[in-house]
Design an enzyme around this catalytic site. Structure first.
Site, PDB file in Angstrom:
ATOM      1  CD  GLU A 238       4.809 -85.453   0.844  1.00 62.39           C
ATOM      2  OE1 GLU A 238       4.048 -84.539   1.191  1.00 62.39           O
ATOM      3  OE2 GLU A 238       5.297 -86.275   1.628  1.00 62.39           O
TER       4      GLU A 238
ATOM      5  CB  CYS B   7      11.014 -90.882  -0.234  1.00 63.63           C
ATOM      6  SG  CYS B   7       9.317 -91.374   0.069  1.00 63.63           S
TER       7      CYS B   7
ATOM      8  CB  CYS C 280      -3.069 -92.574  -2.316  1.00 66.40           C
ATOM      9  SG  CYS C 280      -2.867 -94.381  -2.318  1.00 66.40           S
TER      10      CYS C 280
ATOM     11  CB  CYS D 121      -4.143 -96.844   4.425  1.00 66.01           C
ATOM     12  SG  CYS D 121      -3.836 -98.057   3.112  1.00 66.01           S
TER      13      CYS D 121
ATOM     14  CB  CYS E 227      -1.770 -93.266   4.856  1.00 67.04           C
ATOM     15  SG  CYS E 227      -0.855 -92.498   3.506  1.00 67.04           S
TER      16      CYS E 227
ATOM     17  CG  ASN F  92       4.743 -89.020  10.925  1.00 66.78           C
ATOM     18  OD1 ASN F  92       4.853 -88.362  11.949  1.00 66.78           O
ATOM     19  ND2 ASN F  92       4.914 -88.511   9.725  1.00 66.78           N
TER      20      ASN F  92
ATOM     21  CB  CYS G 121       3.593 -90.736   5.802  1.00 60.65           C
ATOM     22  SG  CYS G 121       4.857 -91.822   6.429  1.00 60.65           S
TER      23      CYS G 121
HETATM   24  N1  SAH Z   1       1.019 -96.972  -1.371  1.00 63.88           N
HETATM   25  C1  SAH Z   1       2.270 -97.587  -1.090  1.00 63.88           C
HETATM   26  C2  SAH Z   1       3.441 -96.652  -0.934  1.00 63.88           C
HETATM   27  C3  SAH Z   1       3.269 -95.385  -0.157  1.00 63.88           C
HETATM   28  S1  SAH Z   1       3.419 -95.286   1.560  1.00 63.88           S
HETATM   29  C4  SAH Z   1       2.138 -98.450   0.152  1.00 63.88           C
HETATM   30  O1  SAH Z   1       1.176 -98.285   0.868  1.00 63.88           O
HETATM   31  O2  SAH Z   1       2.988 -99.303   0.376  1.00 63.88           O
HETATM   32  C5  SAH Z   1       4.915 -95.961   2.133  1.00 63.88           C
HETATM   33  C6  SAH Z   1       4.753 -96.618   3.494  1.00 63.88           C
HETATM   34  O3  SAH Z   1       4.460 -95.654   4.521  1.00 63.88           O
HETATM   35  C7  SAH Z   1       3.624 -97.632   3.526  1.00 63.88           C
HETATM   36  O4  SAH Z   1       4.046 -98.791   4.200  1.00 63.88           O
HETATM   37  C8  SAH Z   1       2.563 -96.905   4.313  1.00 63.88           C
HETATM   38  O5  SAH Z   1       1.634 -97.780   4.898  1.00 63.88           O
HETATM   39  C9  SAH Z   1       3.405 -96.145   5.330  1.00 63.88           C
HETATM   40  N2  SAH Z   1       2.696 -95.061   5.994  1.00 63.88           N
HETATM   41  C10 SAH Z   1       1.729 -94.263   5.489  1.00 63.88           C
HETATM   42  N3  SAH Z   1       1.304 -93.378   6.419  1.00 63.88           N
HETATM   43  C11 SAH Z   1       2.021 -93.621   7.536  1.00 63.88           C
HETATM   44  C12 SAH Z   1       2.048 -93.018   8.838  1.00 63.88           C
HETATM   45  N4  SAH Z   1       1.240 -92.032   9.156  1.00 63.88           N
HETATM   46  N5  SAH Z   1       2.941 -93.510   9.727  1.00 63.88           N
HETATM   47  C13 SAH Z   1       3.766 -94.530   9.411  1.00 63.88           C
HETATM   48  N6  SAH Z   1       3.783 -95.125   8.201  1.00 63.88           N
HETATM   49  C14 SAH Z   1       2.929 -94.679   7.271  1.00 63.88           C
END
Ligand code: SAH
Length: 371
Positions: free
Chosen positions: A111, A124, A131, A135, A138, A319, A362
């Site tokens: 996306e 974005c 990935c 985490c 996410c 989120n 995200c």
């Molecule tokens: N892998 C990279 C880039 C992708 S995510 C990274 O982790 O930095 C971009 C940002 O969105 C990251 O800071 C990630 O931790 C955050 N993110 C992912 N899922 C999220 C969620 N559910 N709510 C808020 N932030 C989120």
């Protein structure tokens, strides 16, 4: 015996994992010239086509009147395969946020999101399908890694947005992409070479690239320390964003599992080394999760780690992903967190939450695209 499909009939092929066909945008300007010569054409055709593709944003070879018909046809057939097929486009914020889910040649979904603000347009984009960083908060992390994107697949997301803007297909009139954030699916520094090459295609001046300023480009990472050092040495002064999410190893080990390999002290040292080398302010991403990482003592700890550094904190209200018990922090806890950081002189903003109402943020859009 199967009947061959009629022209225009949809063919559903079994997913085929692997590299997409070679594309002009996988190549740098020199390699493009060599590839064109290999097709029996003069080298300068590569620059002409690059200008059409990257700068005029014309993906229709029929309109390239400065290029001979023979060259157009040969280059299109050999070097311009379709990389992204749109399967879902959703807009919100009165058409100023547009989220796209794309299918890649092998069936993988990614996306990208275009966000228009009064003074800029930010895209974005994804660097991987899925990935591998896992985490737990996410959405992308839940599905694991499918594969790395190619350079051209990364660049094509930007070009698709740039074309839509130029053609007045986005609310607000014709415009240009000014900012790029690698905050879609994937860990950009785990697909290092393709991402660096894509950064060049985006940042280099014409005809090598699109000429979007490095200052408007942000690469976000969970903290792959060796690659953060490599990035500092690329001579590409892009903004580095570090997804910290916790100031202490005990909690960060659970929120960002790579922390067990590269702990808080090491990722922050790599971030400060990046700032020293590039003179760019590092951005610290911190998703505020109610009752998990939003306590005043963690704000204090974070402030102590960051004070005096060339840094900006981006607080992101969590989120919530489907099925997760975690939610965003209460407004008063968020406000207290901000206050504690500001009191120690740490610059902080709370990220706006565009696209929330359509489950777009995200990684959630691609995750639900097949439902
Ligand atoms: N892998 C990279 C880039 C992708 S995510 C990274 O982790 O930095 C971009 C940002 O969105 C990251 O800071 C990630 O931790 C955050 N993110 C992912 N899922 C999220 C969620 N559910 N709510 C808020 N932030 C989120």
């Amino acid at each position: 015996m199967t009947t061959p499909p009629l022209p225009g009939e949809l063919v559903f092929e079994a997913p085929r994992r692997g590299k997409p066909a070679k594309h002009l945008m996988d190549l740098d300007a020199t390699q493009r010239r060599a590839a064109v010569v290999e097709l029996g054409l003069p080298a300068f055709r590569a620059d002409q086509v690059s200008r059409q593709w990257l700068n005029r944003l014309s993906d229709n070879p029929d309109t390239w009147t400065d290029v001979s018909l023979d060259a157009r046809t040969k280059i299109k057939d050999a070097l311009l395969p379709t990389l992204l097929t749109p399967i879902k486009v959703i807009s919100c914020d009165e058409g100023q946020t547009v989220k796209s889910v794309w299918r890649l040649h092998d069936g993988a979904l990614i996306e990208s999101v275009l966000m228009r603000y009064p003074d800029r347009v930010t895209m974005c984009i994804s660097s991987q399908a899925g990935c591998g960083m896992n985490c737990p908060f996410c959405a992308t992390g839940q599905g694991g890694l499918q594969r790395n994107l190619s350079t051209a697949e990364i660049v094509e997301q930007v070009l698709a947005g740039a074309r839509a803007l130029e053609r007045d297909e986005i609310a607000g009139g014709p415009g240009r992409v000014s900012n790029i954030v690698f905050m879609g699916m994937g860990e950009p520094l785990a697909n290092y070479k393709a991402v660096i090459d894509a950064l060049h295609r985006i940042n280099d001046p014409a005809p090598a690239g699109m000429g979007i300023g490095a200052r408007g480009i942000t690469v976000s990472t969970v903290g792959l320390v060796p690659r953060m050092h490599d990035l500092a040495n690329e001579g590409l002064p892009v903004t580095l964003a570090l997804s910290l999410h916790a100031p202490d190893d005990e909690l960060r080990d659970t929120l960002v599992p790579l922390n067990t390999r590269y702990p808080v002290r090491e990722v922050l040292d790599a971030a400060w080394a990046y700032a020293d080398k590039t003179h760019r302010r590092v951005s610290i991403e911190y998703a505020l999760i109610k009752g998990i990482n939003d306590q005043p003592f963690r704000a204090e700890l974070l402030a102590r780690l960051l004070e005096g550094e060339l840094v900006h904190v981006n607080l992101i209200p969590l989120n919530p992903t489907p099925g997760s018990q975690w939610t965003a922090s209460l407004p008063r806890d968020e406000a207290a967190f901000v206050r504690i950081l500001r009191n120690r002189g740490v610059q902080v903003t709370v990220r706006d939450t565009r696209g929330r109402e359509i489950d777009g943020a995200c990684g959630q859009l691609a995750a639900t695209a097949n439902e």
